[in-house]
Design a protein around this motif. Structure first.
Motif, mmCIF file in Angstrom:
data_model
loop_
_atom_site.group_PDB
_atom_site.id
_atom_site.type_symbol
_atom_site.label_atom_id
_atom_site.label_comp_id
_atom_site.label_asym_id
_atom_site.label_seq_id
_atom_site.Cartn_x
_atom_site.Cartn_y
_atom_site.Cartn_z
ATOM 1 N N THR A 81 31.920 31.946 84.330
ATOM 2 C CA THR A 81 32.916 32.289 85.148
ATOM 3 C C THR A 81 32.030 32.482 86.600
ATOM 4 O O THR A 81 30.994 32.519 86.959
ATOM 5 C CB THR A 81 33.745 33.640 84.820
ATOM 6 N N GLN A 82 32.939 33.250 87.755
ATOM 7 C CA GLN A 82 32.262 33.677 88.897
ATOM 8 C C GLN A 82 33.151 34.880 89.459
ATOM 9 O O GLN A 82 34.170 35.192 88.914
ATOM 10 C CB GLN A 82 32.730 32.344 89.820
ATOM 11 N N SER A 83 32.054 35.547 90.390
ATOM 12 C CA SER A 83 32.907 36.767 90.849
ATOM 13 C C SER A 83 32.577 36.581 92.340
ATOM 14 O O SER A 83 33.214 37.534 93.015
ATOM 15 C CB SER A 83 31.802 38.138 90.349
ATOM 16 N N ASP B 117 38.062 36.126 94.008
ATOM 17 C CA ASP B 117 39.301 36.402 93.089
ATOM 18 C C ASP B 117 40.388 35.528 93.347
ATOM 19 O O ASP B 117 41.255 35.249 92.587
ATOM 20 C CB ASP B 117 39.763 37.880 93.212
ATOM 21 N N ALA C 59 39.359 36.633 87.607
ATOM 22 C CA ALA C 59 38.418 37.678 88.080
ATOM 23 C C ALA C 59 37.238 37.960 86.707
ATOM 24 O O ALA C 59 37.922 37.805 85.505
ATOM 25 C CB ALA C 59 38.987 39.131 88.408
ATOM 26 N N THR C 60 36.086 38.086 86.921
ATOM 27 C CA THR C 60 35.086 38.343 86.019
ATOM 28 C C THR C 60 35.539 39.526 85.151
ATOM 29 O O THR C 60 35.403 39.643 83.852
ATOM 30 C CB THR C 60 33.630 38.300 86.603
ATOM 31 N N SER C 61 35.884 40.721 85.818
ATOM 32 C CA SER C 61 36.406 41.611 84.941
ATOM 33 C C SER C 61 37.634 41.462 84.228
ATOM 34 O O SER C 61 37.514 41.944 83.007
ATOM 35 C CB SER C 61 36.849 42.724 86.171
ATOM 36 N N SER D 143 28.519 35.201 84.795
ATOM 37 C CA SER D 143 29.162 35.175 85.930
ATOM 38 C C SER D 143 28.341 34.837 87.146
ATOM 39 O O SER D 143 26.958 35.004 87.104
ATOM 40 C CB SER D 143 29.677 36.506 86.233
ATOM 41 N N GLU E 269 27.629 34.006 91.277
ATOM 42 C CA GLU E 269 28.088 34.426 92.604
ATOM 43 C C GLU E 269 27.392 33.591 93.644
ATOM 44 O O GLU E 269 26.646 34.400 94.481
ATOM 45 C CB GLU E 269 27.970 35.753 92.809
#
Length: 319
Positions: free
Chosen positions: A106-108, A111, A116-118, A137, A139
């Protein structure tokens, strides 16, 4: 769940599909595969070859429909979402557990572009036992960062050497493009190029795109230097004042047809520009060649050079 020798990679962002699929060209993990959460591109490499899936497993739902909404409507929805702290994406936890991934890429960075990574971390913590699923993640902000992610993704897939090869091939192509335009740019003033990541309202190029402009031997027409790599909103007065040689409409997430449609719709706004009068306003596939930090950025650099040096026979031939 699959054992560690039979990994299943899940991408929560289409940009990572590009790097994953490219790093597995001609091979890959003998029993590895990938499922993407986006509607655009799906690749399965479970048999060692990359092929399109006819019926993808969709894991996220976006609150925005880019096919039905105008740029102004999308911009308003995004700003409202960010202001209220509400995600633009919902992650289907049932589909996630059914997919049984061992690694989620995934990516941060943004958004607006993907879940979102969270949110991914929360779903994994709630639905997987410790050690069953790893979240990686990425970036990347610069072109150099993007090339590094090829190696990072390939290493996570158990094919680090392929990532190194992909990175090397990526830079070789970009160096060839730079060489094609360098001799002319030394003899003449570099063309100024304004790249629109969004038109309504206008946003300039952010993250790795300024690096791409530099590698294609183009200059920014904007007088100020930004203290951020993110795209920033401009006024049309600022745009008219800088009056670039070339304008490229490559809005984030939109293909060539949509960007061409929106550029035509904005012709009254673009008409005062010298680039418009000289026939130097171009549309491009922003989704494929500029917004997604993957191997396709190499072709994006070539597109920038081709548009900026249009009419220069030696450059066009070299490209």
């Amino acid at each position: 769940f699959p054992s560690s020798s039979h990994p299943l990679y899940l991408s929560a962002s289409p940009l990572i599909v590009d790097a994953h699929a490219s790093s597995n060209e001609g091979g890959g993990h003998p029993n590895g595969g990938i499922i993407c959460s986006d509607d655009d591109d799906y690749d399965d490499i479970s048999d060692g070859k990359t092929k399109k899936l006819s019926k993808p497993l969709t894991l996220t739902v976006s609150q925005i429909d880019p096919h039905l909404q105008s740029q102004a409507e999308i911009d308003a929805a995004v700003k409202s979402s960010l202001h209220n702290g509400i995600s633009l994406y919902n992650l289907n936890d049932t589909s996630l557990t059914d997919a049984r991934p061992t690694i989620i890429l995934t990516q941060s960075l943004c958004d607006v572009c993907a879940v979102a990574t969270s949110a991914v971390n929360t779903e994994v913590a709630c639905n997987f036992r410790p050690g069953q699923c790893r979240v990686l993640s990425l970036e990347p902000e610069s072109l150099e960062d993007v090339a590094e992610t090829f190696i990072t993704v390939a290493e996570a897939c158990g094919a680090k050497e392929r990532g190194i090869q992909l990175s090397r091939k990526f830079w070789e192509g970009i160096h060839q493009i730079s060489h094609a335009t360098s001799s002319l740019s030394q003899l003449k003033k570099q063309p100024t190029v304004l790249f629109f990541e969004w038109l309504d309202p206008p946003f300039d190029a952010g993250h790795w795109i300024p690096d791409m402009l530099e590698r294609s031997n183009c200059a920014s027409p904007l007088p100020h230097s930004k203290n951020t790599r993110k795209s920033i909103q401009l006024t049309w007065e600022q745009i008219y004042e800088c009056d670039p040689d070339v304008v490229i409409v490559g809005c984030c997430g939109f293909d060539l047809a949509r960007n061409e449609e929106d550029a035509v719709a904005a012709r009254e706004k673009l008409a005062p520009l010298r680039a418009f009068r000289n026939g130097s306003v171009f549309s491009a596939d922003g989704n494929m060649y500029f917004a997604r930090p993957g191997p396709g950025l190499r072709e994006g650099v070539a597109l920038l050079a081709r548009c900026a040096y249009d009419g220069e026979e030696a450059v066009v031939k070299a490209l």
